[in-house]
Design a protein around this motif. Sequence first.
Motif, PDB file in Angstrom:
ATOM      1  N   ARG A 148     -16.141  47.840  43.611  1.00 24.49           N
ATOM      2  CA  ARG A 148     -15.460  47.585  44.880  1.00 24.49           C
ATOM      3  C   ARG A 148     -16.359  46.915  45.906  1.00 24.49           C
ATOM      4  O   ARG A 148     -15.892  46.183  46.769  1.00 24.49           O
ATOM      5  CB  ARG A 148     -14.928  48.909  45.447  1.00 24.49           C
ATOM      6  CG  ARG A 148     -13.804  49.515  44.639  1.00 24.49           C
ATOM      7  CD  ARG A 148     -13.419  50.886  45.170  1.00 24.49           C
ATOM      8  NE  ARG A 148     -12.298  51.455  44.427  1.00 24.49           N
ATOM      9  CZ  ARG A 148     -11.850  52.681  44.607  1.00 24.49           C
ATOM     10  NH1 ARG A 148     -12.434  53.474  45.502  1.00 24.49           N
ATOM     11  NH2 ARG A 148     -10.820  53.131  43.886  1.00 24.49           N
ATOM     12  N   ARG A 149     -17.664  47.179  45.801  1.00 27.07           N
ATOM     13  CA  ARG A 149     -18.598  46.561  46.747  1.00 27.07           C
ATOM     14  C   ARG A 149     -18.802  45.080  46.413  1.00 27.07           C
ATOM     15  O   ARG A 149     -18.706  44.667  45.269  1.00 27.07           O
ATOM     16  CB  ARG A 149     -19.946  47.291  46.715  1.00 27.07           C
ATOM     17  CG  ARG A 149     -19.917  48.675  47.297  1.00 27.07           C
ATOM     18  CD  ARG A 149     -21.344  49.212  47.475  1.00 27.07           C
ATOM     19  NE  ARG A 149     -21.999  49.402  46.181  1.00 27.07           N
ATOM     20  CZ  ARG A 149     -21.974  50.546  45.491  1.00 27.07           C
ATOM     21  NH1 ARG A 149     -21.311  51.583  45.979  1.00 27.07           N
ATOM     22  NH2 ARG A 149     -22.602  50.649  44.334  1.00 27.07           N
ATOM     23  N   GLY A 150     -19.114  44.317  47.455  1.00 28.01           N
ATOM     24  CA  GLY A 150     -19.497  42.919  47.244  1.00 28.01           C
ATOM     25  C   GLY A 150     -18.351  41.970  46.970  1.00 28.01           C
ATOM     26  O   GLY A 150     -18.563  40.893  46.389  1.00 28.01           O
ATOM     27  N   ILE A 151     -17.151  42.335  47.384  1.00 25.87           N
ATOM     28  CA  ILE A 151     -15.999  41.448  47.164  1.00 25.87           C
ATOM     29  C   ILE A 151     -16.194  40.120  47.891  1.00 25.87           C
ATOM     30  O   ILE A 151     -15.895  39.051  47.353  1.00 25.87           O
ATOM     31  CB  ILE A 151     -14.685  42.120  47.641  1.00 25.87           C
ATOM     32  CG1 ILE A 151     -14.432  43.408  46.838  1.00 25.87           C
ATOM     33  CG2 ILE A 151     -13.516  41.156  47.494  1.00 25.87           C
ATOM     34  CD1 ILE A 151     -14.245  43.176  45.364  1.00 25.87           C
ATOM     35  N   VAL A 152     -16.736  40.174  49.099  1.00 21.16           N
ATOM     36  CA  VAL A 152     -16.959  38.942  49.867  1.00 21.16           C
ATOM     37  C   VAL A 152     -17.969  38.038  49.150  1.00 21.16           C
ATOM     38  O   VAL A 152     -17.784  36.816  49.055  1.00 21.16           O
ATOM     39  CB  VAL A 152     -17.458  39.265  51.294  1.00 21.16           C
ATOM     40  CG1 VAL A 152     -17.855  37.989  52.028  1.00 21.16           C
ATOM     41  CG2 VAL A 152     -16.370  40.002  52.074  1.00 21.16           C
ATOM     42  N   LEU A 153     -19.025  38.646  48.624  1.00 22.53           N
ATOM     43  CA  LEU A 153     -20.019  37.865  47.883  1.00 22.53           C
ATOM     44  C   LEU A 153     -19.396  37.217  46.657  1.00 22.53           C
ATOM     45  O   LEU A 153     -19.713  36.066  46.314  1.00 22.53           O
ATOM     46  CB  LEU A 153     -21.179  38.765  47.460  1.00 22.53           C
ATOM     47  CG  LEU A 153     -22.083  39.304  48.569  1.00 22.53           C
ATOM     48  CD1 LEU A 153     -23.117  40.258  47.988  1.00 22.53           C
ATOM     49  CD2 LEU A 153     -22.773  38.158  49.300  1.00 22.53           C
ATOM     50  N   ALA A 154     -18.520  37.947  45.993  1.00 21.96           N
ATOM     51  CA  ALA A 154     -17.841  37.406  44.813  1.00 21.96           C
ATOM     52  C   ALA A 154     -16.964  36.213  45.179  1.00 21.96           C
ATOM     53  O   ALA A 154     -16.926  35.208  44.464  1.00 21.96           O
ATOM     54  CB  ALA A 154     -17.008  38.497  44.135  1.00 21.96           C
ATOM     55  N   VAL A 155     -16.260  36.330  46.298  1.00 23.01           N
ATOM     56  CA  VAL A 155     -15.409  35.223  46.750  1.00 23.01           C
ATOM     57  C   VAL A 155     -16.257  33.989  47.076  1.00 23.01           C
ATOM     58  O   VAL A 155     -15.914  32.857  46.712  1.00 23.01           O
ATOM     59  CB  VAL A 155     -14.587  35.658  47.981  1.00 23.01           C
ATOM     60  CG1 VAL A 155     -13.871  34.458  48.594  1.00 23.01           C
ATOM     61  CG2 VAL A 155     -13.580  36.728  47.586  1.00 23.01           C
ATOM     62  N   ILE A 156     -17.396  34.207  47.734  1.00 24.87           N
ATOM     63  CA  ILE A 156     -18.286  33.091  48.061  1.00 24.87           C
ATOM     64  C   ILE A 156     -18.787  32.423  46.784  1.00 24.87           C
ATOM     65  O   ILE A 156     -18.866  31.191  46.690  1.00 24.87           O
ATOM     66  CB  ILE A 156     -19.471  33.582  48.911  1.00 24.87           C
ATOM     67  CG1 ILE A 156     -18.971  34.048  50.289  1.00 24.87           C
ATOM     68  CG2 ILE A 156     -20.521  32.492  49.075  1.00 24.87           C
ATOM     69  CD1 ILE A 156     -20.045  34.694  51.145  1.00 24.87           C
ATOM     70  N   ALA A 157     -19.126  33.220  45.786  1.00 20.24           N
ATOM     71  CA  ALA A 157     -19.608  32.683  44.519  1.00 20.24           C
ATOM     72  C   ALA A 157     -18.541  31.811  43.850  1.00 20.24           C
ATOM     73  O   ALA A 157     -18.835  30.726  43.345  1.00 20.24           O
ATOM     74  CB  ALA A 157     -20.028  33.814  43.586  1.00 20.24           C
ATOM     75  N   VAL A 158     -17.310  32.270  43.857  1.00 17.13           N
ATOM     76  CA  VAL A 158     -16.218  31.504  43.253  1.00 17.13           C
ATOM     77  C   VAL A 158     -15.977  30.212  44.037  1.00 17.13           C
ATOM     78  O   VAL A 158     -15.765  29.144  43.449  1.00 17.13           O
ATOM     79  CB  VAL A 158     -14.935  32.353  43.185  1.00 17.13           C
ATOM     80  CG1 VAL A 158     -13.754  31.504  42.734  1.00 17.13           C
ATOM     81  CG2 VAL A 158     -15.128  33.525  42.237  1.00 17.13           C
ATOM     82  N   LEU A 159     -16.006  30.292  45.367  1.00 21.23           N
ATOM     83  CA  LEU A 159     -15.828  29.094  46.185  1.00 21.23           C
ATOM     84  C   LEU A 159     -16.938  28.074  45.932  1.00 21.23           C
ATOM     85  O   LEU A 159     -16.692  26.865  45.886  1.00 21.23           O
ATOM     86  CB  LEU A 159     -15.795  29.473  47.668  1.00 21.23           C
ATOM     87  CG  LEU A 159     -14.554  30.232  48.145  1.00 21.23           C
ATOM     88  CD1 LEU A 159     -14.712  30.620  49.621  1.00 21.23           C
ATOM     89  CD2 LEU A 159     -13.296  29.387  47.953  1.00 21.23           C
TER      90      LEU A 159
END
Length: 339
Positions: free
Chosen positions: A37-48
Amino acid sequence: MAQAYDKGDGDGSGGTGPGARLRRLGRRLRHDRGVWRRGIVLAVIAVLLALVMLLHAQIPNTIGNLGSLTETFLPWLGVFLPVLLILALVRKSATALVALLIPTIVWFSVFGGLLTDKQAGGGDLTVATHNVNADNPDPTGTAKDVAASGAQVVALEELTAGALPTYEKALAAKYPYHSVQGTVGLWSKYPLSATRPVDIKLGWTRAMRSTVATPEGKVAVYVAHMPSVRVKLDSGFTASQRDKSANALGEAIGDEPLGKVVLLGDLNGTMNDRALTAVTSQLRSTQGAAGSGFGFSWPAAFPMARIDQIMVKGVEPVSSWTLPETGSDHLPIAARLAV
């Protein structure tokens, strides 16, 4: 008295070997939902980040030429990968770590080939090009430095009327043939013919074409200095005149009757920049084909982009490299070709 001990091979709860540690990690990931659950924002940035690298050609140029700006510095998006990795580890986020694999794979698939050394021996023609900078404080030293590359053919851009005699004097001993058209010039150890300016829609001459009679046959050599680009707060990445000139240069190269073509010069754009498609679709980069690393050439103090190019058609690149810094704000570049 016998002492009981746990071998750690029962239910997997004990032991200190690698297998036991992996089992404990697996259980932790299954039961600790926080690591996902942690790091969702980081994951989105990585995909972008991955999407930008994959779909950069779809970024519109209508707003501040954002697409071309992104493509100019596209390799530098890789700098964000270790940053995201550190943040994901700090956050202990499995989601971010998994997502980070996507841009990492994309970056290496696009640019990984440039990290290998593709230089080889052989070849029979060495060429070099250098934007010498109109404000160069040491034109004599710059000319000698470029000549020291051993190139049989040398192109110089951004020549001024005041500095031109200095360059001509410094290069005369090694290069008996030369021609200057406007602010660009070509020096050669082999005879030149059919030399003429090339109209790149500027109103003054910043491109030329000449036939170089090498021992292996005639080669059409183009020298070009595309208009500069600017990054402005009010209008973004302004490059409209550069783009028009690139189209004109591409048209001239497309009409070239000789099969062997070499383009030397400062194109004020990288091979990824869509604005240079009229040129890059016809020729290939010697650095990409036979270089080692990215071969960044500008700015000389801390090179961040390869806007100086050696491109070819009908000849085989053998090696490609940057030369040491001179009095210019660009690095000179050179390539060895099999004609």
